[in-house]
Every structure is written in structure tokens, then in C-alpha cells.
Design an enzyme around this catalytic site. Sequence first.
Site, PDB file in Angstrom:
ATOM      1  N   SER A   1       0.845  -1.201   0.000  1.00  0.00           N
ATOM      2  CA  SER A   1       0.000   0.000   0.000  1.00  0.00           C
ATOM      3  C   SER A   1       0.878   1.248   0.000  1.00  0.00           C
ATOM      4  O   SER A   1       1.708   1.438   0.906  1.00  0.00           O
ATOM      5  CB  SER A   1      -0.887   0.037   1.249  1.00  0.00           C
ATOM      6  OG  SER A   1      -1.366   1.360   1.426  1.00  0.00           O
TER       7      SER A   1
ATOM      8  N   HIS B   1      -1.101  -1.003  -4.245  1.00  0.00           N
ATOM      9  CA  HIS B   1      -2.408  -0.738  -3.627  1.00  0.00           C
ATOM     10  C   HIS B   1      -2.472   0.754  -3.324  1.00  0.00           C
ATOM     11  O   HIS B   1      -1.634   1.295  -2.582  1.00  0.00           O
ATOM     12  CB  HIS B   1      -2.530  -1.564  -2.351  1.00  0.00           C
ATOM     13  CG  HIS B   1      -3.869  -1.510  -1.697  1.00  0.00           C
ATOM     14  ND1 HIS B   1      -4.967  -2.191  -2.182  1.00  0.00           N
ATOM     15  CD2 HIS B   1      -4.274  -0.837  -0.596  1.00  0.00           C
ATOM     16  CE1 HIS B   1      -6.004  -1.951  -1.373  1.00  0.00           C
ATOM     17  NE2 HIS B   1      -5.612  -1.137  -0.408  1.00  0.00           N
TER      18      HIS B   1
ATOM     19  N   ASP C   1      -4.499   3.709  -1.741  1.00  0.00           N
ATOM     20  CA  ASP C   1      -5.577   3.967  -0.768  1.00  0.00           C
ATOM     21  C   ASP C   1      -6.101   5.388  -0.886  1.00  0.00           C
ATOM     22  O   ASP C   1      -5.457   6.336  -0.445  1.00  0.00           O
ATOM     23  CB  ASP C   1      -5.045   3.747   0.658  1.00  0.00           C
ATOM     24  CG  ASP C   1      -4.983   2.282   0.998  1.00  0.00           C
ATOM     25  OD1 ASP C   1      -3.937   1.839   1.526  1.00  0.00           O
ATOM     26  OD2 ASP C   1      -5.964   1.565   0.730  1.00  0.00           O
TER      27      ASP C   1
ATOM     28  N   MET D   1      -8.692   8.217   0.168  1.00  0.00           N
ATOM     29  CA  MET D   1      -9.547   8.527   1.318  1.00  0.00           C
ATOM     30  C   MET D   1     -10.073   9.954   1.216  1.00  0.00           C
ATOM     31  O   MET D   1      -9.325  10.867   0.854  1.00  0.00           O
ATOM     32  CB  MET D   1      -8.736   8.378   2.609  1.00  0.00           C
ATOM     33  CG  MET D   1      -8.168   6.980   2.788  1.00  0.00           C
ATOM     34  SD  MET D   1      -7.234   6.855   4.327  1.00  0.00           S
ATOM     35  CE  MET D   1      -6.524   5.224   4.113  1.00  0.00           C
TER      36      MET D   1
ATOM     37  N   HIS E   1      -8.167   1.457  -4.070  1.00  0.00           N
ATOM     38  CA  HIS E   1      -9.127   1.142  -3.007  1.00  0.00           C
ATOM     39  C   HIS E   1      -9.740   2.466  -2.569  1.00  0.00           C
ATOM     40  O   HIS E   1      -9.058   3.286  -1.928  1.00  0.00           O
ATOM     41  CB  HIS E   1      -8.360   0.468  -1.850  1.00  0.00           C
ATOM     42  CG  HIS E   1      -9.184   0.253  -0.621  1.00  0.00           C
ATOM     43  ND1 HIS E   1      -8.599   0.017   0.611  1.00  0.00           N
ATOM     44  CD2 HIS E   1     -10.515   0.248  -0.411  1.00  0.00           C
ATOM     45  CE1 HIS E   1      -9.550  -0.149   1.515  1.00  0.00           C
ATOM     46  NE2 HIS E   1     -10.717  -0.003   0.930  1.00  0.00           N
TER      47      HIS E   1
ATOM     48  N   MET F   1     -11.951   4.655  -0.312  1.00  0.00           N
ATOM     49  CA  MET F   1     -12.639   4.770   0.969  1.00  0.00           C
ATOM     50  C   MET F   1     -13.294   6.155   0.973  1.00  0.00           C
ATOM     51  O   MET F   1     -12.787   7.118   1.562  1.00  0.00           O
ATOM     52  CB  MET F   1     -11.642   4.608   2.130  1.00  0.00           C
ATOM     53  CG  MET F   1     -11.171   3.157   2.261  1.00  0.00           C
ATOM     54  SD  MET F   1      -9.571   2.979   3.048  1.00  0.00           S
ATOM     55  CE  MET F   1      -8.511   3.246   1.625  1.00  0.00           C
TER      56      MET F   1
ATOM     57  N   MET G   1     -11.458  -6.008   4.976  1.00  0.00           N
ATOM     58  CA  MET G   1     -10.609  -5.143   5.807  1.00  0.00           C
ATOM     59  C   MET G   1     -10.288  -5.860   7.103  1.00  0.00           C
ATOM     60  O   MET G   1     -11.193  -6.364   7.777  1.00  0.00           O
ATOM     61  CB  MET G   1     -11.337  -3.821   6.113  1.00  0.00           C
ATOM     62  CG  MET G   1     -11.512  -2.871   4.947  1.00  0.00           C
ATOM     63  SD  MET G   1      -9.976  -2.321   4.216  1.00  0.00           S
ATOM     64  CE  MET G   1      -9.242  -1.427   5.589  1.00  0.00           C
TER      65      MET G   1
ATOM     66  N   ASP H   1      -6.674  -6.755   3.785  1.00  0.00           N
ATOM     67  CA  ASP H   1      -6.138  -5.400   3.763  1.00  0.00           C
ATOM     68  C   ASP H   1      -6.096  -4.816   5.166  1.00  0.00           C
ATOM     69  O   ASP H   1      -7.114  -4.457   5.738  1.00  0.00           O
ATOM     70  CB  ASP H   1      -7.021  -4.525   2.851  1.00  0.00           C
ATOM     71  CG  ASP H   1      -6.443  -3.134   2.670  1.00  0.00           C
ATOM     72  OD1 ASP H   1      -7.131  -2.294   2.076  1.00  0.00           O
ATOM     73  OD2 ASP H   1      -5.310  -2.899   3.123  1.00  0.00           O
TER      74      ASP H   1
HETATM   75  C1  DX5 Z   1      -6.322   1.330   5.518  1.00  0.00           C
HETATM   76  C2  DX5 Z   1      -5.895   0.937   4.114  1.00  0.00           C
HETATM   77  C3  DX5 Z   1      -4.861  -0.154   4.117  1.00  0.00           C
HETATM   78  C4  DX5 Z   1      -3.562   0.237   4.844  1.00  0.00           C
HETATM   79  C5  DX5 Z   1      -2.671  -0.974   5.012  1.00  0.00           C
HETATM   80  O1  DX5 Z   1      -7.475   2.110   5.485  1.00  0.00           O
HETATM   81  O2  DX5 Z   1      -6.994   0.517   3.341  1.00  0.00           O
HETATM   82  O3  DX5 Z   1      -4.563  -0.513   2.757  1.00  0.00           O
HETATM   83  O4  DX5 Z   1      -2.887   1.231   4.105  1.00  0.00           O
HETATM   84  O5  DX5 Z   1      -1.550  -0.570   5.781  1.00  0.00           O
HETATM   85  P1  DX5 Z   1      -0.878  -1.616   6.798  1.00  0.00           P
HETATM   86  O6  DX5 Z   1      -0.435  -2.782   5.952  1.00  0.00           O
HETATM   87  O7  DX5 Z   1       0.274  -0.863   7.396  1.00  0.00           O
HETATM   88  O8  DX5 Z   1      -1.936  -1.999   7.779  1.00  0.00           O
HETATM   89 ZN    ZN Z   2      -6.499  -0.362   1.376  1.00  0.00          ZN
END
Ligand code: DX5
Ligand code: ZN
Length: 239
Positions: free
Chosen positions: A17, A42, A44, A46, A76, A78, A162, A197
Site C-alpha cells: 500500500s 495498492h 488507498d 480517502m 481502493h 474509501m 478489511m 487489507d
Molecule cells: C487502511 C488501508 C490499508 C492500509 C494498510 O485504510 O486501506 O490498505 O494502508 O496498511 P498496513 O499494511 O500498514 O496496515
Molecule cells: Zn487499502
Amino acid sequence: MRLDLRHPARKPLVAPSILSADFARLADDCRGVLEAGADLLHVDVMDGHFVPNLTFGPALVECLRRALPEAFLDVHVMVTDPGQYVKAFAKAGANHLTFHIEPVLDPRAGTGKSPLSQGYDPRRLADEVRATGMTVGLAINPPTPVEAVLDLVTEFDLILVMSVNPGFGGQAFIASVLDKVRAIRARLRPSQRLEMDGGIGLDTASDARVAGCDVLVAGSAVFGAPRDRWRDVIQGLRG
Ligand code: DX5
Ligand code: ZN
């Protein structure tokens, strides 16, 4: 040849990620993990509303695509209203987009009172994502019961379970979600992926693999390690 999530891989895929990468050297860090054996990146996204953190959007994906033409970008989202961003991420060069089931469960969805005023049908949204050429995933948060997605899982190329509450990297793995993984795995065809994840490291990756996950997201476990350890960590996560 570019990865296609609809084709089963011999070994679990590892998706670092970029949330845990050094944003000031992002392309360099991404190139580094891919050269160290990572299968996909990946990304992320947000919105500071669906989750209490704000990260990046299509403009960053566009820069990553230009810098890394061959990379598989696993986005991904969110965000409270994923439908609003599908075309922009496809245009920016994303290969895959996973959105969350929780906005659907929001009773205000479709009533004009929530940001999802146009309503939110996960099957329709999945078709919209596929129409852009991206593959599509559905994500479920730890507190959401697996029943919320069980009847939907056959409609998606990937299901993301998750194993932390979304918003930040570096959180502890929530092992109770493995029951959901087993329930979902039982319904999936070989052409579908199951992604874990959050909180995945050398100490938790095997539980996720044994429960049925074949795509492992790892942010802090990879980018938090010294650069010369990235290859060992990625191989260790893959098992
Ligand atoms: C959290 C993200 C994850 C996160 C994973 O909201 O969706 O992808 O970045 O990070 P680690 O592997 O450090 O938990
Ligand atoms: Zn993620």
C-alpha cells in the site's frame, strides 16, 4: 504481460500500500517494491468523510501511470460517494477499483439526504466500473456483518476484507475477520480474488492465506522495512 486479477495466480499476490510509502519519493519507492517482487500497487484513496483521513486522488494515479507504465494499480476508494470517481480513476490509468459496501448500508443513501443522492446499487456500480475497462472489487469493514455482502460476492472480480478499521496504515490485525474470509472464500469461483487489507505482516500473512486470501495488502510491513529487506519481506508475505 500485465496482471489480470481474473486469472488465478500460483502464489498469493502481494500489494504494497503506497499509503506507507514516502510521498516525497513516491515513484522511486513504487519502482523499488515492484523490482523487489511486488505484484501490484495498492492505492488507498480517502476522502476525510467516509474515513477520518485524507490522501490522494486521480491526479496521483495519473502521475504513477506515467512513471510506471507497466504497474498494476489497485485503487481502493474509501469515499462516501465512489460513483463520483469511477471515470476519473479509469482515465487516470487505474487497472482496478474496489469500493465499499458501507455507503449502500447507509439508510440515507438514495433519499437525497446523503451524499449518495442518486442512490447506490452495488451491482450497477460494478457494471459502471467494468464498462471503463477496470476490474471491480467490493470491500467490507470489520464491524460490517458478512451477510451484507454474501449475496453480492459473485458479481465482483475481487472481494476486499478489511482487517483493520480503514483510515490509516500501521494498525493491528483484527483476526476475527478471518471468519468472514472463510465464509466468502466458500462462494468464490477460481476467477475471483480475495484480498486481505490491514495489519498484514510476516506474523499475520499465513493466517490470511490459510483462511483463503490470495491477495495480500501490506503497507507498513513493506515500506516500514529497510529498502534492502523489501524482497525478503515480500517473499515472506507470499509464503
Ligand atoms: C487502511 C488501508 C490499508 C492500509 C494498510 O485504510 O486501506 O490498505 O494502508 O496498511 P498496513 O499494511 O500498514 O496496515
Ligand atoms: Zn487499502
